[in-house]
Design an enzyme around this catalytic site. Structure first.
Site, mmCIF file in Angstrom:
data_model
loop_
_atom_site.group_PDB
_atom_site.id
_atom_site.type_symbol
_atom_site.label_atom_id
_atom_site.label_comp_id
_atom_site.label_asym_id
_atom_site.label_seq_id
_atom_site.Cartn_x
_atom_site.Cartn_y
_atom_site.Cartn_z
ATOM 1 N N ARG A 24 56.901 -37.431 -0.201
ATOM 2 C CA ARG A 24 56.352 -36.376 0.656
ATOM 3 C C ARG A 24 56.512 -34.991 0.005
ATOM 4 N NH1 ARG A 24 58.595 -36.727 6.347
ATOM 5 N NH2 ARG A 24 60.429 -37.511 5.290
ATOM 6 N N LEU A 26 54.290 -33.005 -0.973
ATOM 7 C CA LEU A 26 53.363 -31.974 -0.486
ATOM 8 C C LEU A 26 53.930 -31.289 0.754
ATOM 9 C CD1 LEU A 26 50.650 -30.631 -0.989
ATOM 10 C CD2 LEU A 26 49.611 -32.271 0.571
ATOM 11 N N LYS A 120 42.284 -35.203 17.992
ATOM 12 C CA LYS A 120 42.336 -36.439 17.235
ATOM 13 C C LYS A 120 41.063 -36.717 16.441
ATOM 14 C CE LYS A 120 43.610 -40.149 19.395
ATOM 15 N NZ LYS A 120 44.466 -41.042 18.574
ATOM 16 N N GLY A 447 61.426 -36.421 31.313
ATOM 17 C CA GLY A 447 62.313 -37.388 30.675
ATOM 18 C C GLY A 447 63.250 -36.794 29.645
ATOM 19 N N TRP A 576 50.650 -46.180 19.035
ATOM 20 C CA TRP A 576 51.411 -45.460 18.022
ATOM 21 C C TRP A 576 52.128 -46.403 17.053
ATOM 22 C CZ3 TRP A 576 53.534 -41.245 21.903
ATOM 23 C CH2 TRP A 576 52.441 -40.471 22.324
ATOM 24 N N CYS A 658 49.963 -37.063 29.098
ATOM 25 C CA CYS A 658 49.829 -35.656 28.756
ATOM 26 C C CYS A 658 48.547 -35.352 28.004
ATOM 27 C CB CYS A 658 51.032 -35.152 27.971
ATOM 28 S SG CYS A 658 51.735 -36.342 26.850
ATOM 29 N N GLU A 680 49.739 -33.300 32.568
ATOM 30 C CA GLU A 680 49.670 -31.949 32.019
ATOM 31 C C GLU A 680 48.619 -31.146 32.780
ATOM 32 O OE1 GLU A 680 49.361 -31.777 27.739
ATOM 33 O OE2 GLU A 680 47.860 -30.201 27.893
ATOM 34 N N HIS A 709 54.615 -26.565 25.718
ATOM 35 C CA HIS A 709 54.224 -26.468 24.311
ATOM 36 C C HIS A 709 54.584 -25.126 23.710
ATOM 37 C CE1 HIS A 709 51.607 -29.633 25.996
ATOM 38 N NE2 HIS A 709 52.022 -30.250 24.908
#
Ligand code: GLN
Ligand code: ZN
Length: 772
Positions: A24, A26, A120, A447, A576, A658, A680, A709
């Protein structure tokens, strides 16, 4: 296996490669640059070195034509915005002052200016920066990045093909700039955009590009005929240019459907098409459209999104069919390899028997080269590889790691009633009201509480053996104690334990479920410098031991108020993770659901009266094509209900999601039959509350009143106002008061202040309700 007709020209290529580097590098260089520890020159040198290494790796693996321009300091859609000069007004000055800093300002914002919105990239877990366009947008060509990277590759002796986001997809991914009416359609800018693409293409031709690839993944979504006309028009115009390289138009992530004949008719020299399982229809559709006689077909037969080895027999059959449909057939990944980890070789913790089933980017390039060789020279030339591939596939097919007859039998025995609560909501709500005696507008959180440095240190200490399990558990218990006493002092009604033991809401469970694999180095870019390590759903899923009961019951032992148990739902577990390719997603979801159902049962038996099952990914996994959505929503909601359906009527099931836009799945949310849902809503001023009301949503809901956020602390009056707005849509008996999402990314000071204000707001509005 029979020898195939040889196609001398068959070559191997990919659409893109992971950007981050083996360690990693970069990420480290860019974050160092942001901190001021890495100079511009050093950052550029690291980037150039990573590109060089990638091309070399590709060439060594046998890739004949390497992609260029797929590298990015942050995001390839943002790079496209720079390429066409679509820099928002608010970032112009920063970009003028310094191209690189201005670029990062668009990506991340600064003290004074907001970044571009992020969303996304189709149905992957990669996020791109959304272009902001309006009727006044003018485009100007800036081909420097594309030209420079092409020159670099050519100078290193590679055959290279620049890869660009295509103009139609670029416009379809854009949204109206701030201040522009929402009805504005970016696609109306096509006429202005095409000359800019023409200029870039001419520049690339001048720099030595024989071929240029234009990516149009937006064509695998439902498109209107106006949009398809725009595609036809685009490639008619670009095809008619005289000073241009050969054009390869690429699509991926699914079947092209009605867009396929449009592309086949376009006057371009080649198409790159996804022929993996979910896009299998492309094969028949291409034949039906007459194929690509006289042209180049780049066949995406190696899945660029999963982590499984290719089935050579199957791919060679597909390729043999395609040979009859085009003049030249090349072998490729279905999409950029950006979406898979780099290399399986460093995964020393994974059993070699399992590792042989896995292919990350590096292994996939080898597969592509092998298939291209088989296609060019006949299958005899790769006989040894085919034999080895068959052995690997066979070892997976009958492995005890994959198949657990007990799990399969249990999944087969599931009936509709397993997923139904024993009483309808109205009766459950009455039982729960009697059991909990909560005030109107009860307060809760989602949570997690702040993940402090101490917690991270505790986990690292445990991993490194500096502390033992007992020492670690002591620290976690101490944290839970703090979180419980803070919530009691603050006056929150339904408490949480704070999730201090979880690094990640999917990983935590994956590590404890049989059938799941965790990787050590399997990083995949999520956005910018953020990388995630999705676990692999490798086999049948079961839960040998309780996963959360210990922490939840400890928390409950400290207080008389109800403590919510916290689980990640089956859909999010799949979304995920890397999923299995050997059974339908719905089957995998059902297995995960049954494992979670056991956890729910154990929590309930241990005295937990409120259980939350988070499904933040329910909306994001929605299939790209409308026609595929009902089937998805069916298994998705079924698996949630299977997780939660077995509890007593007076056990309260919560769920959490969310995202602000969920209009298209509101029926599915209703079908979950959760007693309480938190969503949200703070930024959109309770819009979701109105959407729920319009749908006639019958159960309890907590539209968030605190935007987690940002470090900003909402005032008590502001939160009270949001609650009053919420009450216009949801009756007081069914309205909850909570933040938008978990607090793990927040610090303690703002968390304390914000939750204090949230409780004060609830009390104020309760007072108003009892007064009226
Ligand atoms: N329970 C999780 C938390 O609070 C939910 C996170 C999420 O929705 N992404 O952190
Ligand atoms: Zn959330």
């Amino acid at each position: 296996m029979t020898t195939q007709p040889a196609a001398a020209a068959a070559q191997a290529t990919v659409h893109g490669y992971p950007r981050q580097g083996r360690n990693r590098e970069l990420k480290k260089a860019i974050e160092g640059y942001w901190k001021g520890d890495v100079t511009t020159d050093a950052l550029r040198a690291t980037a150039a070195e990573l590109r060089r290494t990638n091309w070399q790796q590709l060439a060594e693996a046998g890739i004949d034509e390497v992609p260029t321009g797929d590298f990015s300091y942050y995001d390839h859609v943002l790079d496209t915005s720079v390429m066409v000069g679509a820099v928002p007004q608010r970032h112009r000055e920063a970009v003028r002052a310094d191209g690189l800093d201005g670029y990062f300002a668009m990506a991340r914002g600064t003290q004074d200016v907001a970044p571009l919105e992020m969303t996304k990239w189709f149905d992957t877990n990669y996020h791109y920066l959304v272009p902001e366009l309006g009727p006044d947008t003018t485009f100007t060509a800036d081909s420097a990045k594309q030209v420079d990277e092409l020159r670099e590759a050519l100078a290193l002796g590679h055959t290279a093909r620049p890869v660009l986001v295509g103009p139609v997809t670029y416009l379809l991914l854009a949204k109206p700039a701030p201040g522009v009416p929402a009805g504005f359609e970016p696609l109306t800018l096509l006429e202005r955009l095409l000359p800019v693409y023409a200029e870039v293409l001419a520049d690339l031709r001048a720099a030595g590009a024989e071929w240029v690839q234009l990516d149009e993944p937006a064509l695998v979504q439902d498109r209107t005929s106006a949009e398809l006309n725009a595609v036809a028009r685009t490639y008619r115009d670009l095809g008619a240019l005289t000073d241009r390289p050969k054009l390869l138009v690429a699509s991926y992530f699914g079947r092209l459907g009605e867009a396929l004949p449009v592309l086949v008719k376009a006057p371009v020299e080649g198409l790159a098409i996804d022929f993996t399982d979910t896009a299998a229809a492309n094969l028949d559709d291409l034949a039906a459209a007459g194929g690509l006689p006289g042209r180049r077909l780049v066949a995406g037969v190696v899945n660029g999104r999963n982590v499984w080895i290719n089935d050579y027999g199957k791919s060679l059959t597909t390729l043999a069919t395609l040979l009859g449909l085009a003049d030249r057939v090349d072998v490729a990944s279905s999409c950029s390899l950006l979406h898979v980890p780099l290399d399986t070789a460093p995964e020393k913790d994974i059993d070699p028997e399992i590792l042989r089933w896995l292919a990350f980017a590096r292994q996939k390039t080898g597969e592509i080269a092998t298939l291209a060789k088989g296609l060019a020279e006949g299958t005899d030339a790769i006989a040894a590889e085919i034999t080895a591939n068959q052995a690997d596939l066979a070892s997976r097919a009958d492995s005890p790691v994959i198949y657990d007859p007990v799990v399969q039998a249990r999944a087969d025995a599931v009936t509709g009633s397993d997923g139904r609560r024993s009483l309808p909501y109205g009766e459950r709500a009455a039982a729960q009201r009697a059991r909990f005696g909560l005030p109107l507008l009860p307060t809760t959180t989602i949570g997690s509480f702040p993940q402090t440095d101490e917690l991270r240190t505790a986990r690292a200490d445990l991993r490194a053996g500096r502390i033992g399990t007992a020492g670690y558990e002591e620290r976690i218990e101490a944290e839970i104690g703090e979180v419980i006493s803070f919530q009691e002092r603050t006056g929150i009604d339904v408490l949480v334990h704070g999730e201090p033991e979880r690094n990640d809401m999917v990983h935590y469970f994956a590590e404890q479920l049989t059938g799941y694999l965790a990787t050590r180095h399997g990083w995949v870019q999520s956005y910018g410098t953020r990388y995630v390590r999705p676990p692999v759903l490798a086999g049948d899923i079961s839960r040998p031991d309780p996963m959360t009961v210990r922490w939840t019951t400890y928390a409950q032992s400290l207080t008389d108020r109800p403590v919510k148990g916290m689980l990640t739902g089956p859909v999010t577990m799949l979304a995920w993770s890397f999923v299995r390719d050997d059974q339908p997603l719905g089957d995998t979801a059902r297995q995960v659901a049954l494992a979670l159902r056991d956890e729910v049962g154990d929590l309930e038996a241990a005295g937990t009266s409120v259980i939350q099952v988070d499904e933040p990914a329910l909306r994001e996994t929605l299939p790209l094509r409308t026609a595929d959505r009902p089937a998805y929503l069916d298994w998705a909601t079924e698996s949630f209900r299977l997780t939660t359906g077995g509890v007593r009527p007076d056990t309260q099931i919560h769920t959490h999601m969310c995202y602000a836009e969920f209009g298209d799945i509101i029926q599915a949310i209703d079908d979950l039959d959760a007693d309480v849902i938190s969503l949200e809503a703070a930024r959109s001023h309770m819009q979701v509350a109105h959407e729920l009301a319009a749908h006639g949503y019958p159960r309890e809901a907590g539209p968030g009143v605190y935007d987690i956020h940002s470090p900003r602390v909402p005032g008590a009056e502001e939160a009270a106002d949001l609650l009053r707005t919420g009450l216009e849509a949801i009756p007081a008996e069914r309205l909850w008061v909570n933040p938008d999402c978990g607090l793990k990314t927040r610090g303690w000071p703002e968390t304390r202040a914000a939750l204090g204000n949230l409780v004060a707001a609830a009390r104020t509005v309760r007072g108003e309700l009892s007064g009226s």
